[in-house]
Design a protein around this motif. Structure first.
Motif, PDB file in Angstrom:
ATOM      1  N   PRO A  15      36.668  41.017  35.657  1.00 44.77           N
ATOM      2  CA  PRO A  15      37.360  42.303  35.793  1.00 44.77           C
ATOM      3  C   PRO A  15      36.397  43.487  35.839  1.00 44.77           C
ATOM      4  O   PRO A  15      35.358  43.473  35.184  1.00 44.77           O
ATOM      5  CB  PRO A  15      38.215  42.386  34.529  1.00 44.77           C
ATOM      6  N   SER A  16      36.768  44.494  36.624  1.00 43.21           N
ATOM      7  CA  SER A  16      36.073  45.778  36.585  1.00 43.21           C
ATOM      8  C   SER A  16      37.164  46.852  36.595  1.00 43.21           C
ATOM      9  O   SER A  16      37.771  47.092  35.576  1.00 43.21           O
ATOM     10  CB  SER A  16      35.110  45.916  37.753  1.00 43.21           C
ATOM     11  N   LEU A  17      37.473  47.438  37.773  1.00 40.82           N
ATOM     12  CA  LEU A  17      38.593  48.384  37.818  1.00 40.82           C
ATOM     13  C   LEU A  17      39.930  47.651  37.785  1.00 40.82           C
ATOM     14  O   LEU A  17      40.961  48.239  37.476  1.00 40.82           O
ATOM     15  CB  LEU A  17      38.497  49.266  39.060  1.00 40.82           C
ATOM     16  N   ALA A  18      39.935  46.360  38.120  1.00 46.68           N
ATOM     17  CA  ALA A  18      41.145  45.551  37.964  1.00 46.68           C
ATOM     18  C   ALA A  18      40.978  44.702  36.711  1.00 46.68           C
ATOM     19  O   ALA A  18      39.883  44.228  36.408  1.00 46.68           O
ATOM     20  CB  ALA A  18      41.344  44.656  39.178  1.00 46.68           C
ATOM     21  N   LEU A  19      42.072  44.533  35.965  1.00 51.51           N
ATOM     22  CA  LEU A  19      42.005  43.745  34.733  1.00 51.51           C
ATOM     23  C   LEU A  19      42.332  42.282  34.988  1.00 51.51           C
ATOM     24  O   LEU A  19      41.789  41.390  34.348  1.00 51.51           O
ATOM     25  CB  LEU A  19      42.985  44.309  33.703  1.00 51.51           C
ATOM     26  N   SER A  20      43.253  42.029  35.911  1.00 52.40           N
ATOM     27  CA  SER A  20      43.644  40.647  36.200  1.00 52.40           C
ATOM     28  C   SER A  20      44.224  40.574  37.600  1.00 52.40           C
ATOM     29  O   SER A  20      44.504  41.609  38.219  1.00 52.40           O
ATOM     30  CB  SER A  20      44.681  40.182  35.182  1.00 52.40           C
ATOM     31  N   TRP A  21      44.390  39.363  38.083  1.00 48.06           N
ATOM     32  CA  TRP A  21      44.917  39.181  39.436  1.00 48.06           C
ATOM     33  C   TRP A  21      45.617  37.838  39.557  1.00 48.06           C
ATOM     34  O   TRP A  21      45.386  36.930  38.751  1.00 48.06           O
ATOM     35  CB  TRP A  21      43.789  39.280  40.469  1.00 48.06           C
ATOM     36  N   SER A  22      46.478  37.734  40.564  1.00 49.79           N
ATOM     37  CA  SER A  22      47.176  36.475  40.827  1.00 49.79           C
ATOM     38  C   SER A  22      47.498  36.430  42.311  1.00 49.79           C
ATOM     39  O   SER A  22      47.490  37.470  42.988  1.00 49.79           O
ATOM     40  CB  SER A  22      48.462  36.415  40.016  1.00 49.79           C
ATOM     41  N   SER A  23      47.761  35.222  42.808  1.00 56.01           N
ATOM     42  CA  SER A  23      48.014  35.130  44.240  1.00 56.01           C
ATOM     43  C   SER A  23      49.311  34.377  44.505  1.00 56.01           C
ATOM     44  O   SER A  23      49.812  33.663  43.635  1.00 56.01           O
ATOM     45  CB  SER A  23      46.865  34.406  44.927  1.00 56.01           C
TER      46      SER A  23
END
Lengths: 316, 512
Positions: free
Chosen positions: B81-89
């Motif tokens: 993570p940087s400016l985004a904390l988490s992600w999913s697809s």
């Protein structure tokens, strides 16, 4: 005198016009297409055509020159398509650095060259004359990039006396500013003094054989006065010419020296513009340099008139 | 006696450390404060994607201080993570949802949010803006804010490792303040405003850029340094001299200044930071023009190259030979990459077998390096009876020549990138504008299509190795050296991460 200056100024106009035309032609004939450079990987034929039309690149070259010249005459040299800087501000920001470098180099060159030339002329044919002329010759054959690296190695890395690279604005730190110019100016001066010395030496030797020098000696004038007042001034016509023409060489040398010493001058700007295919900056810099060269030589012509009254009165 | 004493002292020290809980702390405390001066090769052209089109390494390095990306790479090359904390697809890897970090502000006070991310994307994508940068986001259909802190990326083609593709501090992934871009117009390029740990203080074109600590940085306690100065020093010898003379603390370097790298390795006051990246210096063979349309000729040319000798001649032996397009820095490791053996004898036989004279041209950059490269290859090929003519053209003429396939063989590069898909698909899938070999193979296409939608890394690796085997055996492209990135620094400089993609990121560095 006024009419002389006026006549000279009139000559200046066609020269500058020719220079601007040549600059424009050279930049236009260089390989590489501006539209392609801007669009890069996205250059589809349609986009290329659209951008060319938008920038006027599809017009015939004469028409483009006309448009460019019109803009230049109105003080608009364009903007770098890459950095958004206007050509005028890009050049004016860097010009003082290059001018300071060239003046210092020329002054150091003259400070080394003139005394040595006088010494050689007085002692013409002696061992010291032969030694100094030989030294000048050897110095001439050492390329400036080599000299630059040697100076950096000795004065910056080993002795740590002077900075190897960089530049400080004069307004912030005058001493630091001069310190940052010592090595680059020396590098350029080392390429300058041999030519200056050799020219002045031979002119001076000729002058010293003139009757009026013998006359001065016979009158019992002090040798120093004879040398510096009676002999130096008439001997320095060629020297002045060469000093003027040398500005061109110095600009060439500045390309290399500014790159090695990382000075933010117009030499670096020019090299960067060539690598980046930034034609608009390139054209602007070349125009400035050429105009500067023409103007310096105009000043040199004026100096002739000061040095030699025969030129002033059109009797030469 | 001394050794037992030392052992006992060590034991005491260890006991003290564990007792006071120091054992869990990092070995060295990171020192706060100080300034770091970095010597780059090139002038920084600016930061507005619309102006500069593509960031070069100098711009990347500056951007890593001033601007930020949604995702960064950790030291294993995995997204963090940087400016985004988490992600999913989504299941088909075509829709990616990022949760953004709250309470982040740009240097001008503008709040960072999903709208800002979407605005940056839309500006680059807008056909009216004619941005060169749009080429690199051709696969992105849209970037939409779902709410203030959720942003949804929709892709044309699937990408299983998409977050890793947003990590490079480049023209596309760096997030700029929309208010600043709009307010400053033409001047924004030289007055960048981001969310990064440093803020622009001053910038004298051609001389130096000074950035200072962002006191409101979201990662409390960082950065460690008060100030970073970036200076363009184009000449490699004076750049190294400036480091030795103490004017810079860290300088950019590459393997063509091997002498400086080797000298620095022996110098106790200096350290050489190097990163063995993925990708390679590569060459594409146009398989539609004779004599290169014959696979025997292509194989012969590849087998004639002695990469060790070439490395010796060009880089004093520090360039690392490549046998596939992935390199040591990639997570793709192949047991069998199908590389042809270096065998000039066999190569000469293949040329003889072909029977007709083998003559062709190869494109190189119009630089001394380009010429040296050409001369070495020319010599290898002359020895097996093939005649190569060197054609040097300037950098700007490469893309048009390549896109129009106006070459026999041309140099190219696969850059260090966290995932092989983007470049491999573009370089080898039938119909791609940069599938330079003019080669079409349904099996190769199928593998490339499958690899980009397979989440399992082991299975993807198998596919990429099969792809390498086809390319190597058909000899449509060949590789000379792996990408290695260098920086030389004073020994006191700490905390510089791996030089991913050649970017020297000093945003987290400190001085010991």
């Amino acid at each position: 005198m006024a009419s002389f200056v006026g006549r000279r100024l009139l000559y200046l106009l066609p020269v500058l016009l020719a220079v601007s035309l040549l600059t424009f032609l050279i930049a236009s004939l260089l390989p590489g297409d501006l539209a392609y450079t801007i669009l890069g990987d996205q250059a589809t034929p349609e986009k290329l055509a659209a951008l060319r039309a938008q920038m006027g690149l599809d017009l015939p070259i004469w028409q483009r020159y006309g448009v460019w010249l019109w803009d230049v005459l109105h003080g608009d040299l364009g903007r770098s398509f890459r950095t958004g800087e206007t050509v005028l501000s890009a050049v004016l920001d860097r010009l003082p650095v290059s001018i300071e470098l060239m003046i210092l180099a020329e002054v150091i060159g003259l400070l080394i060259g003139i005394p040595l030339a006088i010494l050689c002329a007085v002692k013409s044919g002696s061992a010291i004359d032969r030694f100094l002329t030989g030294l000048a010759f050897g110095n001439l054959s050492l390329p400036s990039f080599m000299m630059a690296i040697l100076l950096i190695y000795l004065f910056a890395v080993q002795l740590n006396w002077l900075p190897a690279t960089g530049w400080v604005p004069f307004s912030e730190d005058p001493v630091g500013n001069l310190r940052s110019f010592v090595l680059p100016a020396l590098t350029l001066a080392f390429a300058e003094w041999p030519a200056l010395m050799r020219i002045l030496r031979s002119d001076m030797i000729a002058t010293l054989q003139e009757d009026y020098i013998a006359m001065a000696k016979a009158k019992g004038l002090r040798p120093a006065r004879i040398l510096f007042v009676h002999a130096l001034k008439p001997s320095s016509l060629t020297l002045v010419t060469v000093t003027g023409i040398n500005i061109g060489r110095l600009i060439g040398g500045a390309l290399i020296v500014e790159t090695i010493f990382a000075l933010p001058g117009i030499g670096r700007l020019l090299v960067g513009a060539i690598y980046a295919r930034d034609f608009i900056i390139l054209q602007g810099v070349v125009l400035f340099v050429a105009a500067g060269f023409v103007i310096v030589n105009f000043i040199v012509d004026m100096l002739y008139a000061v040095l030699d009254p025969r030129i002033r009165h059109g009797r030469a | 006696m001394t050794s037992t004493l030392r052992l006992r002292l060590l034991g005491v020290a260890f006991a003290l450390a564990t007792a006071s809980g120091l054992g869990a702390a990092p070995a060295v405390a990171q020192k706060q404060g100080g300034a770091l001066t970095v010597g780059l090769e090139l002038d920084i052209p600016g930061f507005d994607p619309l102006k500069v089109g593509v960031y070069d390494t100098a711009a990347n390095i500056a951007a890593s201080l001033l601007l930020e990306t949604l995702v960064k790479l950790d030291d294993n090359g995995k997204p963090k993570p940087s400016l985004a904390l988490s992600w999913s697809s989504s299941e088909d890897f075509r829709t990616w949802t990022f949760k953004l970090r709250p309470d982040v502000k740009f240097h001008d006070g503008t709040p960072f949010n999903a709208q800002a991310v979407a605005w940056n994307f839309a500006r680059q994508k807008d056909p009216k803006n004619n941005c060169r940068c749009a080429f690199y986001i051709a696969n992105l259909l849209s970037v939409e804010p779902k709410d203030d802190l959720t942003v949804v990326y929709t892709l044309k083609d699937p990408a299983v490792n998409f977050p890793a593709l947003l990590t490079r501090p480049d023209q596309n992934s760096s997030v700029h303040s929309p208010t600043a871009v709009q307010a400053k117009g033409d001047d924004y390029n030289r007055n960048p405003v981001g969310t990064g740990p440093f803020m622009l203080k001053s910038w004298t074109a051609g001389d130096r850029m000074v950035v200072e600590r962002n006191p409101n940085y979201w990662d409390k306690g960082k950065p460690h340094l008060d100030r970073v100065v970036l200076r363009p020093l184009p000449d490699s010898q004076s750049r190294f001299a400036s480091l030795k003379a103490g004017e810079t603390d860290l300088v950019w370097a590459d393997e063509f200044e091997a002498d400086n790298i080797l000298r620095a390795r022996k110098d106790a006051t200096l350290q050489v930071l190097s990163y063995a990246g993925s990708g390679a210096a590569v060459n594409a063979i146009n398989t539609k023009v004779p004599p290169l349309d014959d696979v025997r000729v292509r194989r012969a040319l590849v087998m004639a190259i002695d990469r060790k000798k070439m490395s010796q001649a060009l880089t004093s032996g520090i360039a690392r030979p490549a046998s596939n397009p992935y390199g040591d820095g990639s997570w793709v490791k192949c047991k069998d990459d199908g590389a042809l053996p270096e065998d000039p004898k066999k190569a000469a036989e293949l040329i003889k077998e072909y029977g007709k004279p083998v003559s062709f041209k190869m494109l190189f950059t119009a630089t001394p390096r380009g010429r040296a490269n050409g001369q070495v290859l020319q010599e290898f090929w002359k020895q097996i009876g093939a005649n190569m003519e060197i054609e040097q053209i300037d950098q700007a003429s490469f893309p048009p020549r390549a896109f129009q396939r106006k070459f026999d063989i041309t140099g190219w590069r696969i850059v260090d990138f966290p995932d092989p898909d983007v470049q491999m698909y573009a370089n080898f899938h039938t119909g791609s504008p940069v599938a330079l070999a003019n080669y079409s193979n349904p099996e190769l296409d199928k593998l490339l299509e499958r690899a980009r939608v397979t989440p399992d890394e082991a299975k993807r690796t198998e596919d990429y190795c099969a792809i390498s085997r086809i390319i190597n055996q058909e000899a449509i492209w060949f590789w000379t050296f792996q990408n290695t990135y260098y920086a030389i620094a004073k020994a006191k400089v700490k905390g510089v991460p791996k030089l991913f993609g050649g970017v020297i990121d000093v945003s987290n560095a400190w001085l010991e």
